[in-house]
Design a protein around this motif. Structure first.
Motif, short mmCIF file in Angstrom:
data_model
loop_
_atom_site.label_atom_id
_atom_site.label_comp_id
_atom_site.label_asym_id
_atom_site.label_seq_id
_atom_site.Cartn_x
_atom_site.Cartn_y
_atom_site.Cartn_z
N ASN B 132 0.28 -1.20 0.10
CA ASN B 132 -0.13 -0.02 -0.03
C ASN B 132 0.41 0.95 0.12
O ASN B 132 0.37 2.35 0.90
CB ASN B 132 -0.71 -0.23 1.32
N GLY B 158 -6.78 2.92 -6.88
CA GLY B 158 -5.65 3.73 -5.45
C GLY B 158 -6.82 4.55 -4.55
O GLY B 158 -7.70 4.90 -4.73
N PHE B 159 -6.14 4.89 -3.79
CA PHE B 159 -6.73 5.89 -2.62
C PHE B 159 -5.43 6.45 -2.31
O PHE B 159 -5.02 5.73 -1.07
CB PHE B 159 -7.82 5.22 -1.79
N LYS B 263 -5.82 -2.38 -2.89
CA LYS B 263 -7.06 -1.38 -1.84
C LYS B 263 -8.89 -2.57 -1.91
O LYS B 263 -8.92 -2.37 -0.94
CB LYS B 263 -7.73 -0.19 -2.61
N LEU B 266 -7.62 -4.01 1.00
CA LEU B 266 -8.22 -3.45 2.26
C LEU B 266 -9.39 -3.16 2.52
O LEU B 266 -9.97 -3.49 3.71
CB LEU B 266 -7.59 -1.70 2.42
N ILE B 267 -10.52 -3.39 1.46
CA ILE B 267 -11.81 -2.86 1.78
C ILE B 267 -11.86 -4.34 2.38
O ILE B 267 -13.30 -4.25 3.25
CB ILE B 267 -12.52 -2.26 0.36
#
Lengths: 78, 443
Positions: B132, B158-159, B263, B266-267
């Motif tokens: 990340n 991405g974030f 991502k 991760l969610i």
């Protein structure tokens, strides 16, 4: 401990989950950990949803510091 | 000592293994001879030099990547592996790349360079690509396909990323200096500021990508203190930079995916934490509940018991009150009912019916008595008559010695005067009759 970053939140969540796995934990503590954990989960979800990407074009690197401007894909450069 | 005897298949397989595990990724230079296409579209020819020959095959799917026509007599350099055909026991060079000899030299030199780099450790000491990464430098042409592909994927997946594009020239005379300078400048940035550096270029011909085989660039890339990802050309293109970089992405898009693959994970991860925390707290609550229940059960039961007892007493008292009230009420009601019952009974038609019925009975009795009396009277009279009648019966007189005189037809003769001489007369006794002839009448 004030959580500021997503990574810190995830780390803290791991710790909370571990503590909650202890069957001897006091209920008050469990509840407060749970509440903290849920806040962190919301915090992380929000971060994931909201955090936008910043795409910048480097104009200069001076003394190890990046100088940049907004990147516009349509702009002809170099 | 026993002698090992192989079958033909065994020995061919053995040689195949030895051959294929030792001669792969090799370059051979020679002249094309005996060129022919098979019916299935593969290209067969021999590579020859002044003394020897080796069979070569280029499979149909590889032929599409070859940008020139291969002809007999052409000097070429081929890249590929040796393979053995077990059935025939013959081996061939299975070609993946082919260059005309002029450029072939270049490839040969590159291979030599790679070997040297490898020996000097430029391909080792790979830094891990952080999970990340947040701060990313992308070295590429800001107008190329690579920047478009990468930003596109980053924006989708991405974030919270900071992507800094370091604009460079990726083609032509200025490219080497441009990229080299970029790498050196980036290396002046403090270590904690940047998580990963991507060197990228979109697809192109070998000539287009050749700049990334520059030892100067490759060494500068190796010296970068940040983790590096190379993303040059397509899957099939391998440059020196690809080997030096900490990670090789097959394409610029793949590089973007590598740094953002987290991502969605991760969610999922965060959602899993939500579930896990819920499960854990529920479990804790359940456990606590059962503990509380266990410790409190006795006390609780006692409390409940005393509560129940109190209630029971109340119920008793109440029930007594209720029943006594109820009883008196019922008694009163009973009296009223009894009164009404008496009145009803007094006036009941049953009495009248009974009375009438008694009268009827008496009447009936009297009538039957009267009738009986009458009958008895009549009977007596009849008996008297019977008696008298019997006394009057002439037959009874006959028994006493009387007789009846009748004419011959039986008609009684009441007077002696009516009898004539010589008349036959009948004398009737009680037990028979006689017929006699009158001798003399005295009437």
């Amino acid at each position: 401990m004030k959580i500021k970053t997503f990574e810190d939140a995830v780390k803290r969540l791991e710790g909370i989950a571990k503590q909650l796995e202890d069957e001897e934990i006091e209920i008050d503590k469990a509840v407060s950990l749970y509440e903290e954990g849920m806040k962190l989960v919301d915090f992380c979800s929000k971060k994931l949803e909201e955090a936008e990407n910043r795409i910048r074009l480097i104009t200069n690197i001076k003394d190890g510091k990046i100088e940049s401007e907004e990147f516009d894909e349509d702009t002809e450069t170099v | 000592m026993s002698i090992e005897i192989y079958t033909v298949t065994q020995i061919n397989r053995l040689i195949k293994d030895i051959l294929e595990s030792n001669f792969y990724g090799i370059w051979i230079e020679g002249e094309v001879s005996s060129l022919r296409y098979s019916s299935t579209g593969h290209l067969y020819f021999s590579l020859i030099d002044s003394n020897a020959s080796i069979g070569v095959i280029i499979y149909r799917n590889r032929l599409n990547n070859i940008k020139f026509d291969i002809e007999n007599g052409m000097k070429v350099v081929v890249f590929g592996s040796l393979g053995l055909y077990v059935k025939g026991g013959s081996y061939r060079m299975v070609v993946e790349h082919i260059r005309q000899s002029g450029s072939g030299r270049k490839f040969y030199d590159l291979e030599k360079l790679k070997r040297e780099f490898k020996e000097q450790g430029f391909f080792d000491n790979k830094k891990p690509i952080p999970y990340n990464p947040k701060n990313i430098i992308l070295i590429t042409s800001p107008n190329g396909a690579a920047v478009f592909d990468i930003t596109n994927i980053l924006n989708r997946r991405g974030f919270g990323l900071n992507l800094y594009i370091y604009p460079v020239v990726v083609q032509g005379d200025k490219a080497e200096d441009s990229i080299y300078t970029a790498l050196c400048t980036i290396n002046t940035i403090p270590k904690h500021s940047i998580d990963v550096v991507i060197l990228a270029r979109g697809g192109g011909s070998n000539e287009d990508l050749w700049i990334f085989n520059s030892p100067k660039i490759a060494k500068a890339l190796f010296d970068i203190k940040f983790p590096t990802i190379s993303a040059i050309g397509h899957e099939i293109d391998y440059t020196l930079c690809d080997f030096v970089a900490d990670k090789r992405a097959e394409t610029p898009s793949a590089a973007a995916e590598i740094i953002t693959s987290s991502k969605f994970e991760l969610i999922d991860k965060i959602e899993n934490y939500r579930k896990t925390l819920n499960n854990l707290i529920n479990n804790t609550i359940r456990l606590s509940k059962s503990k509380i229940e266990k410790y409190a059960a006795k006390r609780y039961l006692m409390q409940i018991n005393s509560l129940i007892n109190n209630k029971l007493i109340n119920i008793d008292v109440l029930s007594e009150k209720i029943s006594s009230k109820l009883f008196s009420k019922i008694s009163q009601e009973n009296l009223v009912v009894q009164k009404h019952l008496n009145i009803i009974q007094k006036n009941s038609p049953i009495n009248k019916i009974k009375l009438t019925s008694e009268k009827n009975r008496m009447l009936k009795y009297k009538i039957s008595q009267s009738i009986a009396a009458i009958l008895s009277n009549k009977t007596n009279k009849v008996e008297l008559f019977d008696y008298k009648f019997r006394l009057a019966n002439p037959k009874n007189l006959l028994k006493k010695g009387y007789t009846i005189t009748a004419d011959s037809s039986g008609k009684p003769i009441k007077s002696a005067l009516s009898i004539k001489n010589n008349q036959l007369i009948k004398t009737i006794f009680y037990d028979g009759e006689i017929i006699s002839k009158v001798k003399k009448s005295k009437g």
